[in-house]
Design an enzyme around this catalytic site. Sequence first.
Site, PDB file in Angstrom:
ATOM      1  N   LYS A  37      32.848  41.683  36.811  1.00 49.59           N
ATOM      2  CA  LYS A  37      33.556  40.839  37.768  1.00 49.59           C
ATOM      3  C   LYS A  37      33.755  41.569  39.115  1.00 49.59           C
ATOM      4  CE  LYS A  37      35.920  38.310  34.027  1.00 49.59           C
ATOM      5  NZ  LYS A  37      37.228  37.894  33.454  1.00 49.59           N
ATOM      6  N   PHE A  85      46.209  29.136  35.153  1.00 46.87           N
ATOM      7  CA  PHE A  85      45.531  30.271  35.809  1.00 46.87           C
ATOM      8  C   PHE A  85      44.157  29.889  36.380  1.00 46.87           C
ATOM      9  CE2 PHE A  85      44.411  30.581  31.262  1.00 46.87           C
ATOM     10  CZ  PHE A  85      43.027  30.664  31.322  1.00 46.87           C
ATOM     11  N   ARG A 113      31.904  41.704  22.751  1.00 49.44           N
ATOM     12  CA  ARG A 113      33.332  41.360  22.822  1.00 49.44           C
ATOM     13  C   ARG A 113      34.201  42.540  22.377  1.00 49.44           C
ATOM     14  NH1 ARG A 113      35.284  36.687  25.369  1.00 49.44           N
ATOM     15  NH2 ARG A 113      37.040  36.695  23.942  1.00 49.44           N
ATOM     16  N   ARG A 130      38.160  47.334  28.764  1.00 45.44           N
ATOM     17  CA  ARG A 130      39.413  46.875  29.368  1.00 45.44           C
ATOM     18  C   ARG A 130      40.568  47.820  29.050  1.00 45.44           C
ATOM     19  NH1 ARG A 130      38.389  40.613  27.555  1.00 45.44           N
ATOM     20  NH2 ARG A 130      37.467  39.812  29.486  1.00 45.44           N
ATOM     21  N   ASN A 140      40.526  41.849  34.782  1.00 46.54           N
ATOM     22  CA  ASN A 140      40.098  42.488  33.524  1.00 46.54           C
ATOM     23  C   ASN A 140      38.614  42.868  33.476  1.00 46.54           C
ATOM     24  OD1 ASN A 140      39.089  39.937  33.221  1.00 46.54           O
ATOM     25  ND2 ASN A 140      40.162  39.478  31.309  1.00 46.54           N
ATOM     26  N   HIS A 143      33.351  39.910  31.799  1.00 45.71           N
ATOM     27  CA  HIS A 143      33.242  38.697  30.979  1.00 45.71           C
ATOM     28  C   HIS A 143      32.177  38.922  29.920  1.00 45.71           C
ATOM     29  CE1 HIS A 143      32.643  34.487  29.817  1.00 45.71           C
ATOM     30  NE2 HIS A 143      31.352  34.764  29.842  1.00 45.71           N
ATOM     31  N   GLU A 154      25.801  29.756  28.859  1.00 43.85           N
ATOM     32  CA  GLU A 154      26.091  30.572  30.041  1.00 43.85           C
ATOM     33  C   GLU A 154      24.836  31.286  30.562  1.00 43.85           C
ATOM     34  OE1 GLU A 154      29.360  33.036  28.750  1.00 43.85           O
ATOM     35  OE2 GLU A 154      30.697  31.309  28.550  1.00 43.85           O
TER      36      GLU A 154
HETATM   37  P1  IDP Z   1      37.949  36.228  27.880  1.00 44.87           P
HETATM   38  O1  IDP Z   1      37.439  36.592  29.251  1.00 44.87           O
HETATM   39  O2  IDP Z   1      38.431  37.441  27.122  1.00 44.87           O
HETATM   40  O3  IDP Z   1      36.958  35.400  27.083  1.00 44.87           O
HETATM   41  P2  IDP Z   1      39.433  33.751  28.281  1.00 44.87           P
HETATM   42  O4  IDP Z   1      40.598  33.324  27.485  1.00 44.87           O
HETATM   43  O5  IDP Z   1      38.146  33.040  28.074  1.00 44.87           O
HETATM   44  O6  IDP Z   1      39.260  35.331  28.088  1.00 44.87           O
HETATM   45  O7  IDP Z   1      39.836  33.647  29.813  1.00 44.87           O
HETATM   46  C1  IDP Z   1      38.858  33.732  30.821  1.00 44.87           C
HETATM   47  C2  IDP Z   1      39.374  34.616  31.918  1.00 44.87           C
HETATM   48  O8  IDP Z   1      40.455  33.960  32.573  1.00 44.87           O
HETATM   49  C3  IDP Z   1      39.959  35.958  31.487  1.00 44.87           C
HETATM   50  O9  IDP Z   1      38.973  36.946  31.280  1.00 44.87           O
HETATM   51  C4  IDP Z   1      40.849  36.295  32.655  1.00 44.87           C
HETATM   52  O10 IDP Z   1      40.083  36.770  33.763  1.00 44.87           O
HETATM   53  C5  IDP Z   1      41.388  34.913  33.029  1.00 44.87           C
HETATM   54  N1  IDP Z   1      42.665  34.618  32.377  1.00 44.87           N
HETATM   55  C6  IDP Z   1      42.873  34.187  31.127  1.00 44.87           C
HETATM   56  N2  IDP Z   1      44.189  34.028  30.878  1.00 44.87           N
HETATM   57  C7  IDP Z   1      44.815  34.349  32.023  1.00 44.87           C
HETATM   58  C8  IDP Z   1      46.192  34.391  32.431  1.00 44.87           C
HETATM   59  O11 IDP Z   1      47.104  34.079  31.660  1.00 44.87           O
HETATM   60  N3  IDP Z   1      46.436  34.804  33.711  1.00 44.87           N
HETATM   61  C9  IDP Z   1      45.460  35.160  34.583  1.00 44.87           C
HETATM   62  N4  IDP Z   1      44.160  35.129  34.249  1.00 44.87           N
HETATM   63  C10 IDP Z   1      43.844  34.737  32.994  1.00 44.87           C
HETATM   64 MG    MG Z   2      36.226  33.485  27.400  1.00 42.66          MG
END
Ligand code: IDP
Ligand code: MG
Length: 177
Positions: A37, A85, A113, A130, A140, A143, A154
């Site tokens: 990212k 978010f 993952r 992370r 974070n 992705h 994707e």
């Molecule tokens: P992942 O990236 O671990 O698969 P997801 O739940 O798919 O996590 O969320 C996608 C992305 O959205 C996260 O990687 C993060 O960048 C952002 N995100 C998820 N939850 C939050 C939140 O509560 N606050 C801010 N950003 C969030």
């Molecule tokens: Mg995700």
Amino acid sequence: MRTGEGRPATAFLCESFTLYKEVFHFMAQEQTLIILKPDAVQRGLIGPILTRLEQRGLKLVGLKLMQINEDLARKHYAAHEGKPFFPGLVEYITSGPVVVGVIEGKDAVQVVRNTMGATNPASAAPGTIRGDFAVEIGRNLIHGSDSPESGAREVALFFKEEELVRYERSNERWIRE
Ligand code: IDP
Ligand code: MG
């Protein structure tokens, strides 16, 4: 025996078999999309993050630097549309260049993952990307697709088929049985 075009049938069969093998290989291999990212690029962490994935034994079959536009961001994160978010997420992922890649192989999704660590870096295990390089959920770093189905969707969003490279690794048998 000759086919309609006047070419030997053996040539036709060989080409068909090669195509069949390529299609079968493509379908059989699990693929996952990774995105380093904008925070990873700005912080100079492209190398360290790719190193961890390479050191794990994962095989990259696609890799490029790009900037994600709003339309692509919304498509990629469609499952999160409507969440509080979401606007911040779209802003973050479009805010600067990213490195996108495709990792291919058995259990690619799961291995990527768990190399990434938990979504919220504050609770990600040490030793994960992370857990070692980030502290907040909104920054974070990386992705990774969450299932083989998401991976296929994707990868198709970010890469043309001809951008993916098929090759054998000389050390493959020391990585996979
Ligand atoms: P992942 O990236 O671990 O698969 P997801 O739940 O798919 O996590 O969320 C996608 C992305 O959205 C996260 O990687 C993060 O960048 C952002 N995100 C998820 N939850 C939050 C939140 O509560 N606050 C801010 N950003 C969030
Ligand atoms: Mg995700």
